[in-house]
Write a protein that holds these residues in place. Structure first.
Motif, PDB file in Angstrom:
ATOM      1  N   GLY A  98       0.788  -1.225   0.000  1.00  0.00           N
ATOM      2  CA  GLY A  98       0.000   0.000   0.000  1.00  0.00           C
ATOM      3  C   GLY A  98       0.815   1.267   0.000  1.00  0.00           C
ATOM      4  N   SER A 100       6.063   1.910  -4.509  1.00  0.00           N
ATOM      5  CA  SER A 100       6.634   0.627  -4.102  1.00  0.00           C
ATOM      6  C   SER A 100       7.870   0.251  -4.907  1.00  0.00           C
ATOM      7  CB  SER A 100       5.583  -0.476  -4.251  1.00  0.00           C
ATOM      8  OG  SER A 100       5.115  -0.556  -5.591  1.00  0.00           O
ATOM      9  N   SER A 144       0.803   6.288   2.245  1.00  0.00           N
ATOM     10  CA  SER A 144       0.131   5.634   1.129  1.00  0.00           C
ATOM     11  C   SER A 144      -0.273   6.588   0.014  1.00  0.00           C
ATOM     12  CB  SER A 144      -1.115   4.893   1.624  1.00  0.00           C
ATOM     13  OG  SER A 144      -2.092   5.817   2.101  1.00  0.00           O
ATOM     14  N   THR A 145      -0.438   7.880   0.338  1.00  0.00           N
ATOM     15  CA  THR A 145      -1.019   8.804  -0.628  1.00  0.00           C
ATOM     16  C   THR A 145      -0.248  10.113  -0.651  1.00  0.00           C
ATOM     17  OG1 THR A 145      -3.203   7.852  -0.192  1.00  0.00           O
ATOM     18  CG2 THR A 145      -3.138   9.957  -1.359  1.00  0.00           C
TER      19      THR A 145
END
Length: 708
Positions: free
Chosen positions: A340, A344, A435-436
């Motif tokens: 998440g 990545s 994550s964002t």
């Protein structure tokens, strides 16, 4: 720094000492105003516009949103206000300066602080009450200290150190100013001859100050400290004795009168990069050799983690968790993004001969014990660094640092990169779970500039500051806004997919969201036809008559306007097309027989090939051939290619009008007569191919396949 002046005008406020850049203010004032949802400058200040500032800056905010800035300057014309030291102590030498700005960016106090020799501020911490703590180095025997402080006189020289003290800038000092600029305390920490380099300072809720840095010995280690002997030393190398360092950590009480502890880390080759004070009284030391958690007495370790990150910034949260940012580790300390994560993949360019590729930035969130990784993500394509982090009231993470233009993941940016081959500043906002990406933008123009500090101001403003290589110190207040349904996230070269400067006629991709079927791309407010349009991307050409100057890019759709992005227009900004559309890996090249170049279909030395590019600048035509304003020089594995000719036009599978350059693959055997070292040289199966025009180069990581 022109761009900061432009931003100031856009925000409706011209900063102090604005110069000729204000002449273009009318253009910006006539541009479309930013919407409330999109990022905007609140204000911007040139805290020291003298051109004589030292290229280090520290900054912080208090609970009321006041901003505190500290640096060093040789200027005798610092605009002082309510100063404890109204003048530079000695002409030609650096003094520390400290400036307090209110939440609107107006000066509350501004003062010099220093003695008759060079005094350099290295790091800053600010507590919630508005006390500022400054650590640095001084060569001044008369540095202003206070009676009753731990060492009002410079300490005596240490008996032995591993490195020559001439490599360092003098004794370490620590001083505290109150919210009104009055002196709380000021003390020396080390001798002028001790090779001790402070890198970071932190303050806890009780007002105790912590200093971390790198040393080769000479630290006034205290009895009972974790390590009283330096892990530094020297090692033979090529007939020389090369010293290696250790890290250190020290704690002063809230009055500056007592050195609570001073300890070495005791790890060879360690550097002390950053420090963070935890709410439970423990302290985290970020080092090149890992991160270490000390107890409140500095007498023992409570936990550690290896150099999964060479952390350049560290942040301890009120909830007991720890953020790290820095260069990812490798091997047994390999950095691993968590499920998440925002990014990545490292997205590093493929390693090719003579082309370097730095690792990307890594960011981690750990529990208090440093044993459990709660979140981890890469950030940026490769290279760059994070200098500071801050947490807002919603738990979102701000980070600031520097990165080469073209390598930053941007989101609703205020501007794209202006730095060319130089690093430029950036600031970004991520959700606390990493994550964002909520906001990310370059900051700076053609000067070398880096964001050295970030903090949270009033109303959730992002406060960022940093120096340029021209001796100017800037502080910005930015309202990051929210992510609107219609937005621009990036403006990139259609071939390289990098957000470098734009060139007249260049085919670009505008990435974002909310682009309807009626979307129009605006350059300086004028609509430009789209080559193709999707809800998240517009492909178009920069107007061929675009002026060589900054301009705005914006999208209009459904009666709404996106965020306005400032981009730089330069004569050339070449990018080469790749076969897979990624901007890296195998270059889109036609071999002599017209077939696509590939590892299974390589070109041979001496063959004629065609490369495909955009961003080559203005083009004229002679007998059907494309003639660029500046020479197009293609290099294969560093060898210059002899050119044949160029044409321009549509190419199936590629966007826009494509520049097609025909050249010969260099043949080392033919060059051996002039350079005997090339007699038996053969190209590796894949080597780098780069197009250079007017000093601008196409992207690294793009290869041509060559047969042996």
């Amino acid at each position: 720094m022109i761009l900061n002046h432009l931003a100031a005008v856009r925000a409706g406020r011209v900063c102090r000492s604005a110069t000729a850049a204000v002449a273009i203010a009318g253009w910006l004032l006539s541009s479309t105003a930013l919407r409330a949802q999109t990022p905007a400058f609140n204000w911007i200040d040139a805290v020291d516009s003298s051109g004589q500032a030292y290229p280090l800056l520290g900054m912080g905010t208090d609970a009321l949103g006041n901003v505190y800035v500290a640096g060093s300057t040789k200027s005798q014309n610092l605009p002082v206000v309510s100063a404890v030291q109204p003048k530079l102590a000695m002409a030609g030498s650096y003094d520390v300066f400290v400036t307090k700005l209110d939440p609107s960016g107006h000066v509350v106090y501004s003062t010099y602080f220093g003695g008759s020799a060079d005094d350099i501020a290295r790091a800053v911490a600010v507590d919630s009450a508005g006390n500022i703590y400054v650590v640095g180095t001084t060569a001044s025997q008369d540095f202003p200290t206070t009676r009753g402080s731990w060492s009002p006189q410079m300490p005596p020289a240490p008996p032995y150190a591993q490195a020559n003290s001439s490599n360092y800038e003098g004794a370490v000092f620590l001083f505290k100013l109150g919210p009104n600029g009055s002196v709380g305390y000021s003390t020396y920490f080390t001798s002028q001859t001790a090779p001790v380099d402070p890198q970071s300072v932190a303050v806890d809720a009780a007002g105790a100050a912590y200093i971390a840095g790198t040393t080769y010995g000479g630290l006034p280690a205290t009895s009972g400290a974790y390590k009283t002997a330096c892990g530094c030393g020297s090692a033979p190398s090529l007939g020389f004795s090369i010293p290696f360092s250790d890290a250190f950590l020290a704690k002063f009480d809230s009055t500056g009168s007592a050195l609570v502890y001073a300890t070495y880390l005791g790890v060879p080759n360690a550097t002390g990069n950053a420090v963070a004070a935890a709410a439970d009284g423990s302290t985290y030391l970020a080092s090149s050799q890992g991160v270490f958690r000390f107890n409140s007495a500095g007498s023992s370790l409570l936990g550690s983690i290896g150099p999964v990150l060479n952390a350049s910034a560290i942040l301890a949260t009120p909830g007991g968790r720890v953020y790290l940012a820095g260069q990812p580790g490798s091997g047994s300390n390999a950095f691993q993004p968590t499920p998440g994560a925002f990014q990545s993949d490292s997205i590093a360019s493929p390693p090719l001969p003579i082309q370097g590729s730095d690792p990307p930035i890594g960011i981690m969130l750990l529990d208090a014990s440093l044993q459990n990784v709660l979140a981890a993500t890469y950030f940026s394509q490769h290279g760059g660094g994070v200098n500071a982090m801050a947490l807002d009231a919603s738990g979102n993470l701000y980070l600031g640092g520097s990165v080469k233009t073209g390598l930053l993941p941007t989101r609703t940016p205020l501007q794209e990169g202006f730095g060319g081959s130089l690093a430029t500043g950036f600031a970004a906002e991520l959700t606390g779970d990493l994550s964002t990406l909520l906001f990310s933008s370059y900051f700076g123009d053609g000067d070398y500039f880096y964001v050295s500090s970030v903090a949270v101001g009033s109303n959730g403003a992002l406060i960022l500051g940093g120096p340029t290589d021209k001796g100017t110190v800037w502080v910005n207040s930015v309202q990051p806004g929210t992510q609107p349904p219609l937005r621009i996230d990036a403006v990139v070269n259609a071939a390289s997919l990098l957000d470098n400067s734009l060139a007249p006629g260049e085919t670009i991709v505008v990435r974002g969201a909310g682009f309807g079927s009626d979307a129009q791309l605006l350059f300086n407010g004028a609509a430009t036809p789209a080559i193709s349009l999707t809800p998240t991307a517009i492909i178009a050409a920069v107007p061929s008559d675009a002026a060589i100057a900054p301009m705005t890019v914006q999208v209009q759709s459904g009666g709404a306007l996106s965020n306005e992005v400032l981009v730089n227009v330069t004569p050339t900004s070449p990018g080469l097309f790749s076969t897979d559309g990624s901007g890296v890996n195998q270059s889109y090249i036609r071999n002599q027989d017209g077939s696509l170049n590939s590892p299974s279909n390589p070109a041979h030395p001496g063959d004629r090939i065609t490369v495909f590019a955009t961003g080559v600048g203005p083009v004229t035509f002679t007998d059907g051939y494309a003639v660029t304003q500046f020479p197009a020089d293609l290099y294969i594995d560093g060898f210059h290619c002899d050119g044949v000719a160029a044409v321009m036009g549509n190419v199936a599978g590629l966007s826009g009008s494509v520049y097609q350059l025909m050249v010969y693959v260099p043949d080392p055997a033919m060059m051996a007569a002039a350079n005997p070292n090339l007699l038996n040289f053969t190209f590796p199966p894949q080597v780098g191919v780069v197009l250079e025009m007017n000093g601008a180069r196409s992207q690294n990581g793009l290869a041509i396949s060559i047969a042996k």
